[in-house]
Scaffold this active site. Structure first.
Site, short mmCIF file in Angstrom:
data_model
loop_
_atom_site.label_atom_id
_atom_site.label_comp_id
_atom_site.label_asym_id
_atom_site.label_seq_id
_atom_site.Cartn_x
_atom_site.Cartn_y
_atom_site.Cartn_z
N LYS A 126 0.83 -1.22 0.00
CA LYS A 126 0.00 0.00 0.00
C LYS A 126 0.86 1.26 0.00
O LYS A 126 0.57 2.21 -0.72
CB LYS A 126 -0.94 0.01 1.23
CG LYS A 126 -1.90 -1.16 1.26
CD LYS A 126 -2.73 -1.17 2.52
CE LYS A 126 -1.95 -1.46 3.79
NZ LYS A 126 -1.35 -2.80 3.88
N GLY A 182 3.17 -0.72 8.85
CA GLY A 182 4.53 -0.44 8.39
C GLY A 182 4.45 -0.33 6.88
O GLY A 182 4.25 -1.33 6.20
N GLN A 187 -3.33 -2.02 7.21
CA GLN A 187 -3.72 -3.44 7.35
C GLN A 187 -4.44 -3.90 6.08
O GLN A 187 -4.18 -3.37 5.01
CB GLN A 187 -4.59 -3.67 8.61
CG GLN A 187 -3.81 -3.49 9.92
CD GLN A 187 -3.68 -2.05 10.37
OE1 GLN A 187 -4.65 -1.33 10.46
NE2 GLN A 187 -2.46 -1.62 10.67
#
Ligand code: GDP
Ligand code: IMO
Ligand code: MG
Length: 423
Positions: free
Chosen positions: A16, A40, A223
């Site tokens: 992402k 992260g 996520q």
């Protein structure tokens, strides 16, 4: 439409951060809307590699507003350190805004996270990042949280912090766990509050003003859909809505402003932490994917579990998110594999289904049913257009898209900005 949303369609770490950086070329504002520094997000530019946890991945494009929205849980000490480290590397951090409604994470949340995991034990733990995410969202829902606005009012913040810290210390004492040194923790929080206070805003106003002014906004999910608190593999999930609906509530954006939904999808599947993972490969191929893909957590360094592409789980996730366009990442990691497998249905207790089971224990029992596709020998890392890809790679991508009922718009063949192309 002024607002696009980009989300992870699997169990996180789909790439992402890289995609946000690429797409930010054409936007004015990037907004994180949920999660915290459990995320992260890696961005590689030239020889530089950055891992972002709270700061939006739009930060590398000068002049782009970077919003840490109301839906996040923010560790003020962690955010201060992240911003300081970025500034030390020469980046302009003055475009960052932190929501006055975002909830704050303190050391007591992190300690509670670790304690809850220990209490669950090796066989039942969630495998959290231990960043205090669950306990902070629990305080938010329990209406005992402390919000970003308090960073601008030290006296108030101290009273609230000490009150909550003492409450948690009582719980820790009862559990026979180590208590926190409240004075020492307050000193750290105080320093962070002084640093962050000038960045605190009503970001809902900033975002909606930008919408009115005709600016282009990109929401950055953290996520992945299968870790969503409602739609994921509960209880092996994170504590926020990682799916597109979360962008509206977590940024204060009305649904009518939303245009394209981008789904970032790895060409295979990974998961970090515990929980069911039907296509997990516990053999040499799994190790091969981990090594070729550098599959180690960007936040915790844990080895990621690796497996084949799961079209059952991913099409469920595209449905929940309303994904229009796919950005398929890490295609290069499959280079050289003789045979590729795609899971197209599950067998559960003798019944075959292409529907995602709700219960984690049921998902843990499924037998994945695969179709097989031939791999390709060539390296794809230098590909810069659809036509540069080996025929079998194109067929594989088309099959993925067909199964999840969305369109392949971007292909990523390496961690760098330039290793990306539009179909
Ligand atoms: P995020 O959490 O979704 O932003 O993803 P992470 O940063 O946690 O993990 C993705 C990892 O894959 C990072 O190390 C990226 O640099 C890397 N990456 C992203 N896209 C590609 C790609 O197309 N190929 C390869 N080989 N690596 C990629
Ligand atoms: P990005 O944004 C992958 C996982 C943890 C654990 C579960 C709950 O980089 O994709 P938490 O600390 O949130 O309470 O942990 O969720 N998890 C992630 N897995 N990528 C992430 O973020 C994750 N953030 C949390 O490993 O299984
Ligand atoms: Mg990640």
């Amino acid at each position: 439409m002024p607002v696009d949303i980009l989300v992870g369609t699997q169990w996180g770490d789909e790439g992402k951060g890289k995609l946000i950086d690429v797409l930010t070329r054409d936007v004015d504002m990037v907004v994180r809307f949920q999660g915290g520094n459990n995320a992260g997000h890696t961005v590689e530019i030239g020889t530089e590699k950055y891992v972002l946890h709270l700061v939006p991945s739009g930060i590398f494009r000068p002049g782009v507003s970077c919003i840490i929205g109301n839906g996040l849980v923010v560790d003020p000490v962690g955010l201060m350190q992240e911003m300081q480290a970025l500034a030390a590397r020469g980046l302009d951090i003055s475009t960052i805004e932190l929501s006055n409604k975002a909830h704050l994470i303190f050391a007591y949340h992190q300690a509670a996270d670790a304690l809850e995991e220990a209490a669950l034990g090796e066989n039942h733990k969630i495998g959290t990042t231990k960043r205090g995410i669950g306990p902070a969202y629990a305080d938010k829902a329990g209406r005992t949280g402390i919000r970003g606005a308090q960073l601008q009012n030290l006296a108030n913040l101290e009273t609230l912090f000490r009150g909550q810290a003492e409450k948690y210390n009582r719980l820790f004492r009862e559990a026979g766990a180590t208590t926190l040194d409240i004075d020492a923790e307050w000193a750290k929080v105080r320093e962070a509050a002084i640093y962050l206070a000038p960045f605190v805003r009503d970001t809902v106003v900033s975002v909606n003003r930008s919408i009115k002014a005709g600016k282009k906004i990109l929401c950055e999910g953290a996520q992945g859909a299968l870790l969503d608190i409602d739609h994921g593999t509960y209880p092996f999930v994170t504590s926020s809505n990682t799916t597109t609906g979360g962008a509206c509530t977590g940024a204060g954006i009305a649904p009518k402003h939303v245009g394209t939904v981008w789904g970032v999808m790895k060409a295979y599947t990974t998961r970090v932490g515990e929980g069911p993972f039907p296509t997990e490969l516990l053999d040499a191929t799994g190790d091969e994917l981990r090594n070729a893909g550098g599959e180690f957590g960007a936040t915790t360094g844990r080895p990621r579990r690796c497996g084949w592409f799961d079209a059952v789980a991913s099409s469920y996730s595209c449905m929940i998110n309303g994904v229009d366009k796919l950005a398929i990442t890490k295609l290069d990691v499959l280079d050289g594999l003789e045979e590729l497998k795609i899971c197209t249905s599950y067998e559960i207790d003798g019944t075959v289904t292409a529907d995602m089971p709700v219960a984690a224990d049921m998902l843990a029992r499924v037998k994945p049913r695969y179709e097989s596709m031939p791999g390709w020998k060539e390296s794809t890392t230098e590909a810069r257009s659809w036509d540069d890809l080996p025929e079998n790679a194109r067929k594989y991508l088309d099959r993925m898209a067909e199964l999840v009922e969305a369109e392949v718009a971007i292909i990523s063949v390496g961690p760098k900005r330039e290793q990306t192309f539009w179909r």
